[in-house]
Design an enzyme around this catalytic site. Sequence first.
Site, PDB file in Angstrom:
ATOM      1  N   ARG A 133       0.820  -1.219   0.000  1.00 25.29           N
ATOM      2  CA  ARG A 133       0.000   0.000   0.000  1.00 25.29           C
ATOM      3  C   ARG A 133       0.848   1.261   0.000  1.00 25.29           C
ATOM      4  NH1 ARG A 133      -3.890  -0.708   4.930  1.00 25.29           N
ATOM      5  NH2 ARG A 133      -4.333   1.494   4.427  1.00 25.29           N
ATOM      6  N   TYR A 182       6.430  -4.746  16.039  1.00 28.26           N
ATOM      7  CA  TYR A 182       6.263  -4.603  14.597  1.00 28.26           C
ATOM      8  C   TYR A 182       7.094  -3.427  14.105  1.00 28.26           C
ATOM      9  CZ  TYR A 182       2.502  -7.898  15.291  1.00 28.26           C
ATOM     10  OH  TYR A 182       1.787  -9.019  15.637  1.00 28.26           O
TER      11      TYR A 182
END
Length: 467
Positions: free
Chosen positions: A39, A123
């Site tokens: 994205r 993350y």
Amino acid sequence: MSRVQPCGTLGRVLFPLFRTLAPMSQTAAVVLAAGQGTRMRSSLPKVLHPLAGRPLVGHVLDALAPLAPARTVVVIGPGMEAVAQAVAPHPTVEQTERLGTAHAVLQARDALAGFTGTVLVLYGDTPLVPSATLERLVAAQTGPEAPAVVVLGFRPEDPTGYGRLLVGPEGLEGIVEEKDATSEQRALRLCNSGVMALEGRVAFELLAQVGNANAKGEYYLTDVVALARAAGRRCHVVESAAEDLLGVNSREDLATAERVVQERLRRAAMSAGVTLSAPETVFFSWDTRLGEDVTVGPFVTFGPGVTVASGVEIKGFCHLEACTVATGALIGPYARLRPGARIAENAHIGNFVEIKNATVETGAKVNHLTYIGDARIGSRANIGAGTITCNYDGFFKHHTDIGADAFIGSNSALVAPVSVGDGAMVGAGSTITSDVPAGALALTRAPQETRDGWARRFVERMRRLKR
């Protein structure tokens, strides 16, 4: 399949020794950074996109630093050598197939062999989690009840799309994805961030039991909660602010994260004694260092590597990068300090002045429309408007040395390599190609020719022609 990749030759030599000989801390970390980030629509790996001048994953590693983890392992994907270099000296392991978050964490099993403390799972695209929050996660996992899993939860304004945390009398009872949730469960506000603390003794045993019987055929890290509960172990939740858990999956997300981190940096600067006249217009790098009583005007941008001492004033519309500014200096407005600029005490750098790889010594003034590159400007020297150090010959850079108390007249060009001695003067409009001795005057200027009455006769002639 997992492959440990200590970064660099030294890392390949020392990492096995570190694992064998180093005393175990209570904490280890696995940072998931294998996502392709489609994205983002970029050839740059998602976790390397800059936030306040540093890659996203760099912020995650920096948040871990105060915990001094015994081991930090970064999980990357194939062809992500640039990520491995960016996270050095931390070792990386490769997730050759992207089969889900549980599968990704499993790739670190060999790198964490024998570790029994708390394993944090983070993350690389979630860069705003504070160190204090990670410390609370570890404290919860090592607390009296010793839960097998502690999940970091948050309450977003709009929980749409997030998994919900199901909390009961005995703590966290499960995690349900929104698509699988009942209407009652969807009404819950406490959401799953994905960040977890796992008990090292059982972490990889639980992960190995995670199945992929779901629509995507992936191994989900969230399943460890149900597996731990089935084994009779407790699971807990620690909450954090929603902005701390912003994940960056798109350029829009990156812009949102930049707004958050800039607000944090502005507050930190003002709390440390910096005056920001229009805080919302000032942009910092993650490593900007400003002393007390620094004043920063509107629309100032700090790139990486800037250190500004106490008592400096930086006027509006300036850009600073990889430079140092000493006490009492005055910068701007509209000044640009490029890498290698070193501005000494009480020096003045004025409007539309660019300094690159040059030292401006104590009390020197470069106040107007000037380029100073690869040079030394001596103490108390005065550089007139429009001066240029001609430092590049098309192949090499050359140095210009201007002595203390020298005076360079306006619109002068100093063709490097060249030096102007202490107390010397250069006449306005000169092009200097040879050294100027101390105390001398140098000028290169065509003789002035004056024609009396010429302008008046020219104007009268033009007026007649125009009739």
